[in-house]
Design a protein around this motif. Structure first.
Motif, mmCIF file in Angstrom:
data_model
loop_
_atom_site.group_PDB
_atom_site.id
_atom_site.type_symbol
_atom_site.label_atom_id
_atom_site.label_comp_id
_atom_site.label_asym_id
_atom_site.label_seq_id
_atom_site.Cartn_x
_atom_site.Cartn_y
_atom_site.Cartn_z
ATOM 1 N N GLN A 217 50.780 25.670 35.332
ATOM 2 C CA GLN A 217 50.208 26.766 34.672
ATOM 3 C C GLN A 217 49.887 27.999 35.831
ATOM 4 O OE1 GLN A 217 46.512 25.051 33.193
ATOM 5 N NE2 GLN A 217 47.424 23.673 31.803
ATOM 6 N N MET A 218 50.195 27.614 37.151
ATOM 7 C CA MET A 218 49.471 28.703 38.038
ATOM 8 C C MET A 218 51.088 29.786 38.112
ATOM 9 S SD MET A 218 48.024 26.353 41.126
ATOM 10 C CE MET A 218 46.507 26.338 40.997
ATOM 11 N N THR A 219 50.557 31.009 38.898
ATOM 12 C CA THR A 219 51.532 31.932 38.897
ATOM 13 C C THR A 219 52.361 31.530 40.204
ATOM 14 O OG1 THR A 219 50.324 33.277 40.155
ATOM 15 C CG2 THR A 219 50.081 33.683 37.938
ATOM 16 N N GLU A 220 53.463 32.284 40.427
ATOM 17 C CA GLU A 220 54.195 31.884 41.661
ATOM 18 C C GLU A 220 53.484 32.234 42.787
ATOM 19 O OE1 GLU A 220 58.310 33.259 43.819
ATOM 20 O OE2 GLU A 220 57.529 34.636 42.159
ATOM 21 N N GLY A 221 52.335 33.379 42.678
ATOM 22 C CA GLY A 221 51.589 33.642 43.972
ATOM 23 C C GLY A 221 50.675 32.426 44.015
ATOM 24 N N GLN A 222 50.264 32.007 42.952
ATOM 25 C CA GLN A 222 49.065 30.973 43.548
ATOM 26 C C GLN A 222 49.829 29.656 43.945
ATOM 27 O OE1 GLN A 222 47.978 31.266 39.248
ATOM 28 N NE2 GLN A 222 45.836 31.596 39.972
ATOM 29 N N ARG A 223 51.043 29.262 43.343
ATOM 30 C CA ARG A 223 51.987 28.132 44.143
ATOM 31 C C ARG A 223 52.403 28.157 45.317
ATOM 32 N NH1 ARG A 223 54.245 28.502 38.924
ATOM 33 N NH2 ARG A 223 56.123 29.766 39.926
ATOM 34 N N GLY B 72 43.471 34.193 41.069
ATOM 35 C CA GLY B 72 44.945 34.926 41.144
ATOM 36 C C GLY B 72 44.878 36.518 41.992
ATOM 37 N N GLU C 97 45.105 38.499 45.224
ATOM 38 C CA GLU C 97 45.809 38.422 46.572
ATOM 39 C C GLU C 97 44.640 37.823 47.529
ATOM 40 O OE1 GLU C 97 47.850 41.448 49.867
ATOM 41 O OE2 GLU C 97 48.393 41.634 47.774
ATOM 42 N N LYS D 67 42.058 27.613 37.000
ATOM 43 C CA LYS D 67 42.268 28.271 35.715
ATOM 44 C C LYS D 67 43.329 27.275 35.055
ATOM 45 C CE LYS D 67 41.835 33.045 36.509
ATOM 46 N NZ LYS D 67 42.349 34.283 36.475
#
Length: 82
Positions: A15-21, A30, A32, A82
């Motif tokens: 469920q996470m964005t690439e940045g979060q992962r 989410g 920066e 989230k």
């Protein structure tokens, strides 16, 4: 080396964005990451023999909110990914 994935960890990761992962963005909001960011949890995730785990980080704003038991912008809900 074999590992055990905890129930729900793969779903959190997906469920996470690439940045979060990848640790570039806050796991909760989410945004920066800033200089006050801290690691909050390690996800040990395996898909078969492939390790896809990561360390989740949180920005200083979300850390402050979590420590006071509220989510930024949503004071009635608990802090969490989230």
């Amino acid at each position: 080396m074999s590992g055990v994935t905890k129930p729900g960890d793969l779903e959190i990761l997906l469920q996470m964005t690439e940045g979060q992962r990848r640790g570039w963005a806050c796991a909760w909001c989410g945004e920066e990451l800033d200089s006050g960011a801290e690691d909050i949890r390690r996800l040990e995730v395996y898909q078969g023999v492939h390790y896809v785990g990561t360390t989740l980080s949180a920005c200083s704003r979300c850390l402050t909110a979590a420590r006071t038991k509220r989510t930024p912008g949503r004071p009635s809900e608990g802090a969490g990914p989230k």
